[in-house]
Design an enzyme around this catalytic site. Sequence first.
Site, PDB file in Angstrom:
ATOM      1  N   GLY A  11       0.821  -1.209   0.000  1.00 12.49           N
ATOM      2  CA  GLY A  11       0.000   0.000   0.000  1.00 12.49           C
ATOM      3  C   GLY A  11       0.850   1.252   0.000  1.00 12.49           C
ATOM      4  CG  ASP A  33       0.140  -6.400   0.058  1.00 14.36           C
ATOM      5  OD1 ASP A  33       0.224  -5.259   0.539  1.00 14.36           O
ATOM      6  OD2 ASP A  33      -0.725  -6.703  -0.791  1.00 14.36           O
ATOM      7  CE1 TYR A 151     -10.053   2.720   6.509  1.00  8.71           C
ATOM      8  CE2 TYR A 151     -10.617   5.044   6.561  1.00  8.71           C
ATOM      9  CZ  TYR A 151      -9.669   4.049   6.556  1.00  8.71           C
ATOM     10  OH  TYR A 151      -8.343   4.379   6.588  1.00  8.71           O
TER      11      TYR A 151
END
Length: 336
Positions: A11, A33, A151
């Site tokens: 990311g 990941d 989120y």
Amino acid sequence: MRITLVTGANGEIGHSLLETLASKGNRTIIALDLAPLADDLKSLVSVFLQGDVSDPVMVAEIEKYDVVEIYHLAALLSTSSEKNPALAHHVNVNGTMGLLLMARRIGTRTGVPVTFLFPSTIAVYGMPSLDVKNSSGAVTEFEYLQPSTMYGINKVYCEQLGGYMSDRFGQLSDEAGKKVLDFRALRFPGLISATTVPTGGTSDYAPEMIHAAAQGKPYACFVRPDARIPFMAMPDGVKALLDLAAAPADRLTQRVYNIGAFSPSAEEIASKVQDAFPGAEITYAPHPKRQAIIDSWCADVDDSAARRDWGWSPDYDMQRAFEEYLIPTISGVYAL
Ligand code: SER
């Protein structure tokens, strides 16, 4: 050598953090990941594990190592989480819980408390109206915590969970009182990197606008010109993570800290972009749902606790971010 785990290594934060951690050279880095590790990161890590952070088999694999420090960056960002709320909860909450439990077991086994760095977000805020947003100024860590997105809800819960798992887990059992986990969280503003672009966030309009202009592409911004949230240049985001990780525990008066740098409207960002790339074509096509998310986030953060407790201070205000980091670096990225 101290062993550091970085989840979500591919990311945006992962990229920059791995480069900085590797340049310090005093640790063994384990990276995780879902996707194969990006080519430019391969030489920076000692061990790469490809898989799902919420998979117990993967957690068991990590747990073999005597990890002393975890940067748990793997998450679905806000727009992605609205598209798939159940998956967001699974990755963002269950994934974090699994790692917190793992960190406790490692700390218990080694006798060295595991420092757990958690990137939280301005998405934990839920401003009740635009009027309140525009009049409330810089908000502290303890105000307006009614997030409207999956989120934001995931992150504000995990902030609480990290404190609980550090201080009160098993408090009625023999385990109580042992310092095996030290959870620390930063509430990041929108981050802007010169070398990578985000996927699935709602603050993405700022980096997208800059990266489009650098490539000579037109950009239709998905929020109104007056939309305003805090932003930060990526090097400051990485600096904040490393500084909070290094802060002596007895200096920290809270587990969750706001950090701020600059707080421009979309129009102010566009104007800077047009100064740097004359002729950049920027239009506005607000997306109602993404606009509503941005309207629900605060316009500015009060980061005085971070300044007082561990000496936080950003290196880049908006002018410096553009002139000394974004524009010179990004031009090189697309010139290649
Ligand atoms: N940048 C994130 C997002 O837009 C907020 O933390 O989802």
